[in-house]
Each structure stands twice: as C-alpha cells, then as structure tokens.
Design a protein around this motif. Structure first.
Motif, mmCIF file in Angstrom:
data_model
loop_
_atom_site.group_PDB
_atom_site.id
_atom_site.type_symbol
_atom_site.label_atom_id
_atom_site.label_comp_id
_atom_site.label_asym_id
_atom_site.label_seq_id
_atom_site.Cartn_x
_atom_site.Cartn_y
_atom_site.Cartn_z
ATOM 1 N N GLN A 64 45.920 50.292 50.177
ATOM 2 C CA GLN A 64 47.019 51.237 50.379
ATOM 3 C C GLN A 64 48.345 50.675 49.886
ATOM 4 O OE1 GLN A 64 47.011 52.420 54.512
ATOM 5 N NE2 GLN A 64 44.907 53.181 54.427
ATOM 6 N N ASP A 65 48.427 49.351 49.812
ATOM 7 C CA ASP A 65 49.640 48.687 49.320
ATOM 8 C C ASP A 65 49.464 48.173 47.894
ATOM 9 O OD1 ASP A 65 51.001 49.011 51.786
ATOM 10 O OD2 ASP A 65 49.970 47.260 52.602
ATOM 11 N N GLY A 66 48.395 48.619 47.216
ATOM 12 C CA GLY A 66 48.184 48.217 45.843
ATOM 13 C C GLY A 66 47.579 46.845 45.664
ATOM 14 N N VAL A 67 46.939 46.321 46.719
ATOM 15 C CA VAL A 67 46.259 45.031 46.659
ATOM 16 C C VAL A 67 44.760 45.308 46.724
ATOM 17 C CG1 VAL A 67 45.910 42.794 47.775
ATOM 18 C CG2 VAL A 67 48.191 43.834 47.741
ATOM 19 N N GLU B 289 36.536 34.556 55.892
ATOM 20 C CA GLU B 289 37.788 33.904 56.264
ATOM 21 C C GLU B 289 38.742 33.810 55.072
ATOM 22 O OE1 GLU B 289 39.374 29.905 58.622
ATOM 23 O OE2 GLU B 289 37.339 29.954 57.781
ATOM 24 N N ILE B 290 38.233 33.394 53.927
ATOM 25 C CA ILE B 290 39.096 33.228 52.751
ATOM 26 C C ILE B 290 39.585 34.577 52.231
ATOM 27 C CG2 ILE B 290 39.228 32.365 50.389
ATOM 28 C CD1 ILE B 290 37.082 30.304 51.131
ATOM 29 N N ALA B 291 38.665 35.529 52.076
ATOM 30 C CA ALA B 291 39.028 36.823 51.506
ATOM 31 C C ALA B 291 40.020 37.571 52.383
ATOM 32 C CB ALA B 291 37.776 37.665 51.280
ATOM 33 N N VAL B 292 39.790 37.562 53.682
ATOM 34 C CA VAL B 292 40.695 38.263 54.598
ATOM 35 C C VAL B 292 42.084 37.633 54.562
ATOM 36 C CG1 VAL B 292 41.179 38.680 57.043
ATOM 37 C CG2 VAL B 292 38.918 39.197 56.112
ATOM 38 N N ALA B 293 42.149 36.303 54.588
ATOM 39 C CA ALA B 293 43.438 35.621 54.540
ATOM 40 C C ALA B 293 44.171 35.934 53.239
ATOM 41 C CB ALA B 293 43.242 34.114 54.690
ATOM 42 N N ALA B 294 43.447 35.948 52.131
ATOM 43 C CA ALA B 294 44.076 36.220 50.843
ATOM 44 C C ALA B 294 44.601 37.652 50.768
ATOM 45 C CB ALA B 294 43.075 35.957 49.720
ATOM 46 N N GLY C 163 48.650 39.299 50.541
ATOM 47 C CA GLY C 163 49.064 40.115 49.406
ATOM 48 C C GLY C 163 48.423 39.735 48.086
ATOM 49 N N LYS C 164 47.300 38.996 48.128
ATOM 50 C CA LYS C 164 46.610 38.598 46.903
ATOM 51 C C LYS C 164 45.419 39.523 46.648
ATOM 52 C CE LYS C 164 49.035 34.740 47.569
ATOM 53 N NZ LYS C 164 50.318 34.460 46.893
ATOM 54 N N HIS C 165 45.228 39.881 45.390
ATOM 55 C CA HIS C 165 43.979 40.544 45.016
ATOM 56 C C HIS C 165 42.837 39.549 45.205
ATOM 57 C CE1 HIS C 165 46.447 43.674 43.179
ATOM 58 N NE2 HIS C 165 47.057 42.755 42.454
ATOM 59 N N VAL C 166 41.614 40.057 45.423
ATOM 60 C CA VAL C 166 40.478 39.178 45.697
ATOM 61 C C VAL C 166 39.258 39.587 44.876
ATOM 62 C CG1 VAL C 166 38.805 38.426 47.439
ATOM 63 C CG2 VAL C 166 41.237 38.559 48.026
ATOM 64 N N LEU C 167 38.650 38.590 44.273
ATOM 65 C CA LEU C 167 37.302 38.719 43.708
ATOM 66 C C LEU C 167 36.411 37.803 44.525
ATOM 67 C CD1 LEU C 167 35.143 39.479 41.609
ATOM 68 C CD2 LEU C 167 36.052 37.657 40.138
ATOM 69 N N CYS C 168 35.331 38.352 45.117
ATOM 70 C CA CYS C 168 34.466 37.568 46.003
ATOM 71 C C CYS C 168 33.033 37.626 45.511
ATOM 72 C CB CYS C 168 34.552 38.092 47.433
ATOM 73 S SG CYS C 168 33.604 37.138 48.636
ATOM 74 N N ASP D 2 52.732 31.427 43.531
ATOM 75 C CA ASP D 2 52.434 31.599 42.108
ATOM 76 C C ASP D 2 50.983 31.999 41.876
ATOM 77 O OD1 ASP D 2 51.345 29.201 42.912
ATOM 78 O OD2 ASP D 2 51.874 28.119 41.076
ATOM 79 N N ILE D 3 50.358 32.614 42.874
ATOM 80 C CA ILE D 3 48.977 33.098 42.773
ATOM 81 C C ILE D 3 48.954 34.595 43.035
ATOM 82 C CG2 ILE D 3 46.646 32.982 43.726
ATOM 83 C CD1 ILE D 3 47.393 30.471 42.214
ATOM 84 N N ASP D 4 48.357 35.351 42.110
ATOM 85 C CA ASP D 4 48.222 36.806 42.266
ATOM 86 C C ASP D 4 46.817 37.214 42.684
ATOM 87 O OD1 ASP D 4 50.906 37.335 41.224
ATOM 88 O OD2 ASP D 4 50.076 36.854 39.247
ATOM 89 N N VAL D 5 45.813 36.462 42.249
ATOM 90 C CA VAL D 5 44.410 36.775 42.512
ATOM 91 C C VAL D 5 43.716 35.535 43.073
ATOM 92 C CG1 VAL D 5 42.200 37.508 41.536
ATOM 93 C CG2 VAL D 5 44.318 38.402 40.597
ATOM 94 N N VAL D 6 42.938 35.717 44.128
ATOM 95 C CA VAL D 6 42.115 34.631 44.663
ATOM 96 C C VAL D 6 40.655 34.965 44.378
ATOM 97 C CG1 VAL D 6 41.356 33.397 46.731
ATOM 98 C CG2 VAL D 6 43.778 33.993 46.443
ATOM 99 N N ASP D 7 39.990 34.071 43.662
ATOM 100 C CA ASP D 7 38.589 34.235 43.287
ATOM 101 C C ASP D 7 37.757 33.330 44.196
ATOM 102 O OD1 ASP D 7 36.155 34.524 42.047
ATOM 103 O OD2 ASP D 7 36.851 33.982 40.045
ATOM 104 N N VAL D 8 36.855 33.920 44.987
ATOM 105 C CA VAL D 8 36.098 33.196 46.004
ATOM 106 C C VAL D 8 34.689 32.910 45.491
ATOM 107 C CG1 VAL D 8 35.325 33.179 48.400
ATOM 108 C CG2 VAL D 8 37.442 34.379 47.786
#
Length: 399
Positions: free
Chosen positions: A128-131, A91-96, A100-105, A76-82
């Motif tokens: 390339q996959d829209g993430v 580590e966090i951004a790459v895993a997210a 398949g989660k968008h990332v703000l770091c 139920d998470i689409d975006v991970v904000d670091v």
C-alpha cells in the motif's frame, strides 16, 4: 541524450549456493536487458566475514556485513534479497519490509503456514506504500515453462483435466552424504517436500492458472542418520565414513495426489533419491484440446500435442524454445543457442526491477508463496493422518 536510469541499491543476505546464483543474476541482468532501474550491488551479508568477502569480491559486491540487522537498517539499501535457510525467512523479510525495503525471498516462503501468513500480511500492508515483495520460484522464468503458461492461457489445450509433476534428484542416494542444514527440520522446515516439491506445486498452479484445493499424500525418510562431518559446500557434499552421525529430521521423498479448483486431477512426486536423475523437473498437462510436456533436463524444449491434428500425423511436436518471440529469449543469443540454469535467476531480477519501477506488485507475490505453503502443510498433515485427503484452504477460508 539518453537519461541514465537511477539506481536500485541491493543488499543480499546469504552467499552460498543460492547466494551465488542471485549474485550472478543481479550482476548480469543489466548487461543483457534494458532495465528502468540499474541494480547496484551495495552489500552482501554472511556470518563468516572472510567467506562473505571472498564471494563479494568475486561477484562485485561493494561491502560486507556480518549481521543482517545492520544490512536492513542501512539507508543505502533499497532491496533486500533473502538467500538463507527457511528458518530465517520470516524474521528477515518482515524486518526489511517494515524498514521500507523491497524484498526478494527464496522459496519456500517460510517453514510454516503461520510464518507465511505473517509474511504475506506484512507484504500486503507494505504494498500500500509502494514497497513490494516477491518469492523466488525461478522455474517460472524458464522460457519453455513461460511459453507453456501462454499456450494454456490462449486455450490451446482446451479444458485442463490432468496435471502430472515430478521433481527428481539423486544427491542423497549415498547414505554417507553429510548432514547438511537441508536435512534439519528446524532449519529447512521439510525435506524434498519443501525444497523441491514447492517448485512443482508452484509450476503446476502457474502453468494452469488453477489452484490445488485438496491433497492426499505420503512422506518417507529412507536414511535416518548421516555423518555430521563432511563437505557441506554443495547440496549433498561428498560421502564420509565419519563415526559421528546425526538424525535426519525431514522427508527424503514425497508423493501425493491433488484436486484442483477447476476440476483437474494432479499427481505429484518429489524425491532426492531418484538414482540417476540429477535435476529432472517435469510437468505434463493434458486437456480436451491438447497436451504439453516439459523436463528441465532439456530446459530449452517444450513438447506440444494438438488434438485437432489428423490421426495420420498426430503426435507431440518438439518446440525448441530459443526464438526471439519466446519469453525472455530476445535479450540473449541468436535462435538455437540455448539458455541454462542461471538464466531463470536473471529473468527473476528483470521482472522484479521492472515491477518496482512501475509501482506494480511483482509475481509471484508472498500471497502466492503462502498458497504453496498451504499445499505443503496439507500434504504433511495427510501423511501424518494415514494419507487421508486434506482440504487446502484458499485466501479468506478457514483452515
């Protein structure tokens, strides 16, 4: 009947200074801006469950996690904000992204160029996959600084020749301010160089559209040890006479000159020992046709000089950047009613949400964050090599 925008479900890692700023932005953005997606504050993550819960309740986060792995794995998470120290960004951004989660770091992107290169590479693959992934250089979103970029793009300054940039703070002047994580190289990567110097590097490249190609710099640490005990709730905390002291392993200040790929020269200074300066983020750009100057301590003002004016009346013009035609301003208050520090974070959310909805790469990208990281690394290398000039490799170039 107007269709309700679908949700963009947000999970955030970190709840302290930056975590609070980001939380406020996620909550505020849809109240003032017409967004194509509605942010929903699904989960806030922090190691201290009680502290995380208190912040979650204050800002409206629906749930709390104490392990970022669990947050990244949630469906139920689409975006991970670091919003964590630099040592954890990669580590966090790459895993997210790989989940398949968008990332703000938060900035700086990483603690090393190798980490930043990994992050930028994974982000490029995910796109390339829209993430998508974006790095948080929020000063770009100050309306006056965005206006400065627009004026340069329009050619109002002519050929750019000089860039002068400073970031001056004084929260470490007291030698008994506590030893926070920002003073530990293993966690922060660097001191004033990465913490605030990264901002002026990005701002200089953002406003001018040019990239730094070589630097010559020096780093300096003025206070080698600080009290281990103390109040860590703010940037510097309160002074403490604690007997136990630990080593400061980062720089307190940096100064460097720079060459830009468009032929311009730059002078940069970043320090947390500028007595009396609280948050003086300054940039001045001089060109063949004019000049502009900005200082965040007067963040709603931009100074512009037009070299075509007659000598009789020539001078810097003071522009109050609060008109509806100025970047971002129309969504806020009537003209003349200024904005504050937190608004840059709200604008960051707005730009990210719009880019995700449009299936476009948000700016600044992880590639932009990597470009800044390479400048920081070159400054550090120059300081270690008796301030000899260091080349800053660009995309595709060997170090």
């Amino acid at each position: 009947m107007t269709e309700t925008p679908r949700e963009l479900r947000v999970g955030q890692v970190g709840y302290a200074f930056m975590g609070a700023a980001h939380s406020q932005a996620w909550r505020t953005a849809p109240a003032f801006f017409d967004l194509p997606l509605t942010p929903r504050l699904r989960a806030l993550c922090g190691r201290d469950a009680a502290a995380a819960r208190a912040v979650a309740d204050r800002f409206g986060w629906e749930s709390v996690e104490t392990d970022w792995h669990a947050l990244v794995e949630r469906d139920d998470i689409d975006v991970v904000d670091v919003c964590t120290p630099g040592s954890t960004h990669a580590e966090i951004a790459v895993a997210a992204l790989r989940a398949g989660k968008h990332v703000l770091c938060e900035k700086p992107l990483a603690n090393t160029v190798d980490e930043a290169e990994l992050m930028a590479g994974v982000a490029a693959e995910a796109a390339q996959d829209g993430v998508f992934a974006m790095v948080g250089f929020t000063y770009r979103r100050t309306p006056a600084l965005s206006l400065a970029r627009r004026l340069v793009e329009e050619g109002r300054l002519g050929t750019i020749r000089h860039i002068r940039a400073q970031y001056l703070q004084d929260w470490l002047v007291d030698p008994d301010s506590p030893l926070t994580w920002r003073l530990d190289k293993s966690l922060a990567g660097s001191g004033a160089l990465g913490d605030i110097g990264a901002h002026i590097v990005d701002a200089a490249q953002f406003v001018t559209g040019a990239r730094i190609s070589a630097v010559s710099g020096v780093l300096q640490t003025f206070v080698d040890t600080r009290p281990v005990a103390g109040d860590h709730g703010t940037l510097g905390g309160t002074g403490s006479a604690a007997a136990e002291r630990g080593p400061v392993t980062v720089d307190d200040a940096t100064a460097f000159t720079a060459r830009f790929d468009n032929g311009a020269l730059g002078v940069f200074e970043a320090t947390r020992f500028a007595t009396g300066r609280k948050n003086a983020f300054r940039i001045e750009v001089s060109g063949s046709g004019g000049a502009l100057a900005f200082d965040f301590e007067e963040m709603n003002v931009l100074h512009l000089y037009d070299a075509s004016d007659s000598a009789e009346t020539a001078g810097f013009r003071r522009i109050v950047v609060t008109e509806p035609t100025h970047p971002y301003v129309a969504a806020w208050w009537p003209a003349g009613h200024g904005l504050g520090y937190e608004h840059g974070f709200t604008h960051q959310v707005v730009d990210l949400v719009k880019a995700i909805a449009a299936g476009e790469q948000p700016q600044p990208s992880f590639a932009d964050g990597l470009a800044v990281q390479r400048v920081l690394a070159a400054v550090e290398a120059s300081s270690e090599d008796d301030s000899r000039q260091q080349k800053v490799p660009h995309e595709g170039e060997a170090p």
